[in-house]
Scaffold this active site. Structure first.
Site, PDB file in Angstrom:
ATOM      1  N   ARG A   1       0.715  -3.139  -6.662  1.00  0.00           N
ATOM      2  CA  ARG A   1       2.086  -2.988  -5.903  1.00  0.00           C
ATOM      3  C   ARG A   1       2.391  -1.414  -5.840  1.00  0.00           C
ATOM      4  O   ARG A   1       3.480  -0.955  -5.843  1.00  0.00           O
ATOM      5  CB  ARG A   1       3.153  -3.652  -6.547  1.00  0.00           C
ATOM      6  CG  ARG A   1       2.761  -5.092  -6.134  1.00  0.00           C
ATOM      7  CD  ARG A   1       3.217  -5.589  -4.762  1.00  0.00           C
ATOM      8  NE  ARG A   1       2.827  -7.040  -4.725  1.00  0.00           N
ATOM      9  CZ  ARG A   1       3.847  -7.959  -4.792  1.00  0.00           C
ATOM     10  NH1 ARG A   1       5.157  -7.815  -5.135  1.00  0.00           N
ATOM     11  NH2 ARG A   1       3.428  -9.212  -4.605  1.00  0.00           N
TER      12      ARG A   1
ATOM     13  N   ASP B   1      -1.607  -8.758   1.709  1.00  0.00           N
ATOM     14  CA  ASP B   1      -0.868  -9.880   0.839  1.00  0.00           C
ATOM     15  C   ASP B   1      -1.886 -11.022   0.620  1.00  0.00           C
ATOM     16  O   ASP B   1      -3.009 -11.459   1.632  1.00  0.00           O
ATOM     17  CB  ASP B   1       0.287 -10.638   1.454  1.00  0.00           C
ATOM     18  CG  ASP B   1       1.364 -11.098   0.622  1.00  0.00           C
ATOM     19  OD1 ASP B   1       1.839 -10.566  -0.150  1.00  0.00           O
ATOM     20  OD2 ASP B   1       1.170 -12.483   0.640  1.00  0.00           O
TER      21      ASP B   1
ATOM     22  N   TYR C   1       0.285 -22.171  -4.506  1.00  0.00           N
ATOM     23  CA  TYR C   1       1.342 -21.967  -3.124  1.00  0.00           C
ATOM     24  C   TYR C   1       1.064 -23.063  -2.190  1.00  0.00           C
ATOM     25  O   TYR C   1       1.889 -23.773  -1.786  1.00  0.00           O
ATOM     26  CB  TYR C   1       1.273 -20.643  -2.522  1.00  0.00           C
ATOM     27  CG  TYR C   1       1.615 -19.334  -3.200  1.00  0.00           C
ATOM     28  CD1 TYR C   1       2.895 -19.299  -3.235  1.00  0.00           C
ATOM     29  CD2 TYR C   1       0.851 -18.664  -3.857  1.00  0.00           C
ATOM     30  CE1 TYR C   1       3.474 -18.312  -4.106  1.00  0.00           C
ATOM     31  CE2 TYR C   1       1.285 -17.283  -4.557  1.00  0.00           C
ATOM     32  CZ  TYR C   1       2.687 -17.517  -4.897  1.00  0.00           C
ATOM     33  OH  TYR C   1       3.243 -16.342  -5.564  1.00  0.00           O
TER      34      TYR C   1
ATOM     35  N   ARG D   1       8.420  -1.491  -2.473  1.00  0.00           N
ATOM     36  CA  ARG D   1      10.078  -1.414  -2.026  1.00  0.00           C
ATOM     37  C   ARG D   1      10.654  -0.374  -2.994  1.00  0.00           C
ATOM     38  O   ARG D   1      11.530   0.283  -2.862  1.00  0.00           O
ATOM     39  CB  ARG D   1      10.835  -2.759  -2.401  1.00  0.00           C
ATOM     40  CG  ARG D   1      10.735  -3.527  -1.034  1.00  0.00           C
ATOM     41  CD  ARG D   1      11.392  -4.951  -1.291  1.00  0.00           C
ATOM     42  NE  ARG D   1      10.702  -5.534  -2.691  1.00  0.00           N
ATOM     43  CZ  ARG D   1      10.912  -7.081  -2.513  1.00  0.00           C
ATOM     44  NH1 ARG D   1      11.580  -7.679  -1.958  1.00  0.00           N
ATOM     45  NH2 ARG D   1      10.159  -7.375  -3.530  1.00  0.00           N
TER      46      ARG D   1
ATOM     47  N   ARG E   1       9.752  -0.825   6.177  1.00  0.00           N
ATOM     48  CA  ARG E   1       9.901  -1.958   6.323  1.00  0.00           C
ATOM     49  C   ARG E   1      11.498  -2.525   7.439  1.00  0.00           C
ATOM     50  O   ARG E   1      11.478  -3.493   7.663  1.00  0.00           O
ATOM     51  CB  ARG E   1      10.173  -2.547   4.854  1.00  0.00           C
ATOM     52  CG  ARG E   1       9.534  -2.927   4.075  1.00  0.00           C
ATOM     53  CD  ARG E   1       8.757  -4.434   4.663  1.00  0.00           C
ATOM     54  NE  ARG E   1       9.358  -5.400   3.969  1.00  0.00           N
ATOM     55  CZ  ARG E   1      10.062  -6.369   4.418  1.00  0.00           C
ATOM     56  NH1 ARG E   1      10.282  -6.237   5.876  1.00  0.00           N
ATOM     57  NH2 ARG E   1      10.562  -7.285   3.883  1.00  0.00           N
TER      58      ARG E   1
END
Ligand code: CP3
Length: 342
Positions: free
Chosen positions: A23, A72, A148, A27, A36
């Site tokens: 990562r 992702d 998921y 952010r 973003r």
């Protein structure tokens, strides 16, 4: 010369310890947050120019020894038509979770050139712009993707996916095999487009007992890594909280294992043996603290690695959004300075 990430993955002399961060685009960067505001996460993944910009940001800012494609683990699922969205501060959420054998037909084979041409275009463009810095392609591990699909979103206890595994092992196996095929096609396409190493993020596989991992997941992973071997690029298998699984993870056929911070690196090496490279394992939370603490933590990880061939410095999981960018830059410089060969 910067340390050679690809040599280290093969446990060859690398001219120092290479560093990158899971990562490393995200952010914590003001520049990423600005992008973003204009694009959703999945839009960034689908726009090769924007994806290239975001992928290259940390390479230029932090001086890391590898880039990782900005994407992702849900991208290939969306590409075959699974209805899912990524919720801010939550993660992937699936409209209609998988429940049984009739859902298997929802996973049709991935044809990357048609279903996700933007991935290939981004990998080509990034590879061109990187010059010599290696680009890591990645995918989710079949168990993590299945978690998921079956849970319908992030989970703490994985009761549904474990329930399927125990109550209908045949359907569970078919689901993992279909996801393994998806993963293979997604990764092979990235290598063809220019990726020079691959990481499988099997983030949630550490929720399994060694027995269940060995019985239900290991055979699928062995087949997947055997297929990946034909692509002739080094491979990394990563999961969170895997201390109890490391001896079995060493059997999947990956060149390197990624480990989190809950285990001492010397102990991890003892468990997997010397025929693997190891990637890790600074606690990402430590990076929120004052530099002297960060520095001590970095030196402890390097001491545990003890300059073994095949150490790749990384965090034990992804960079946290509150991380000061300057701490990451200083970690890279410190690892390079401490491990530079005379
Ligand atoms: O390392 C990199 O720089 C590449 C970026 C990357 C993303 N997702 C972008 C992303 C990687 C390697 C992933 C993999 C991924 N995605 C994993 C495996 C790695 C891990 O963290 O264990 C998993 C489990 C996912 C699923 C997922 N996607 C989660 C749990 C989240 C977080 C939700 C949130 O808001 O915190 C996402 C969203 C996501 N994927 C973000 C990023 C940068 C969050 C930030 C954003 O929305 O812009």
């Amino acid at each position: 010369m910067p340390p050679n990430f690809l040599a280290a993955l093969r446990r060859k002399p690398a001219g120092g310890t290479p560093v990158w961060f899971m990562r490393q685009a995200g952010r914590y960067q003001p520049e990423y947050r600005a992008v973003r505001r204009r694009h959703s996460l999945l839009e960034i993944c689908r726009l090769p120019d924007v994806c290239t910009e975001v992928t290259l940001l940390p390479v230029h800012q932090l001086d890391v020894d590898a880039a990782i494609l900005f994407s992702d683990i849900t991208v290939p699922l969306l590409a075959v038509g699974i209805d899912l969205r990524i919720e801010e501060n939550v993660g992937p959420v699936i409209q209609e979770p998988f429940q049984g054998p009739s859902d298997l037909a929802r996973l049709r084979p991935l044809v990357p050139e048609e279903d996700e041409p933007f991935v290939l275009e981004a990998v080509r463009q990034i590879s061109r712009e990187l010059g010599g810095t290696p680009l890591i392609g990645f995918a989710g591990g079949p168990f993590t993707l299945a978690s998921y699909l079956v849970e319908g979103g992030p989970s703490r206890q994985y009761l549904r996916v474990k329930g399927l595994m125990w109550e209908d092992p045949e359907t569970f196996r078919k689901l993992l095999e279909a996801l393994s095929d998806l993963t293979y096609r997604h990764l092979a396409a990235q290598v063809e487009a220019g990726a020079s190493a691959l990481q499988i993020f099997d983030s949630w596989v550490g929720s399994l007992t060694p027995y269940d991992f060995g019985r239900h997941v290991l055979p699928v992973m062995q087949r997947l890594f055997a297929q990946l071997r034909s692509l002739s690029v080094p491979t990394i298998y990563f999961g969170v909280e895997t201390s109890g699984l490391l001896p079995q993870m060493a059997e999947v056929g990956a060149d390197a294992l990624g480990v989190d911070w809950r285990i001492d690196l010397a102990e991890a090496w003892r468990l997997v043996g010397t025929r693997h490279a190891i990637q890790g394992n600074l606690d990402p939370a430590l990076l929120l603290g004052p530099w002297p603490e960060v520095e001590r933590g970095v030196r402890r990880v390097l001491a545990a690695a003890n300059a073994r061939p095949g150490h790749i410095f990384n965090l034990g999981h992804g960079v946290l959004p509150k991380t000061p960018p300057d701490n990451l830059r200083r970690v890279v410089d410190l690892v390079h300075a401490v491990t530079a060969e005379a």
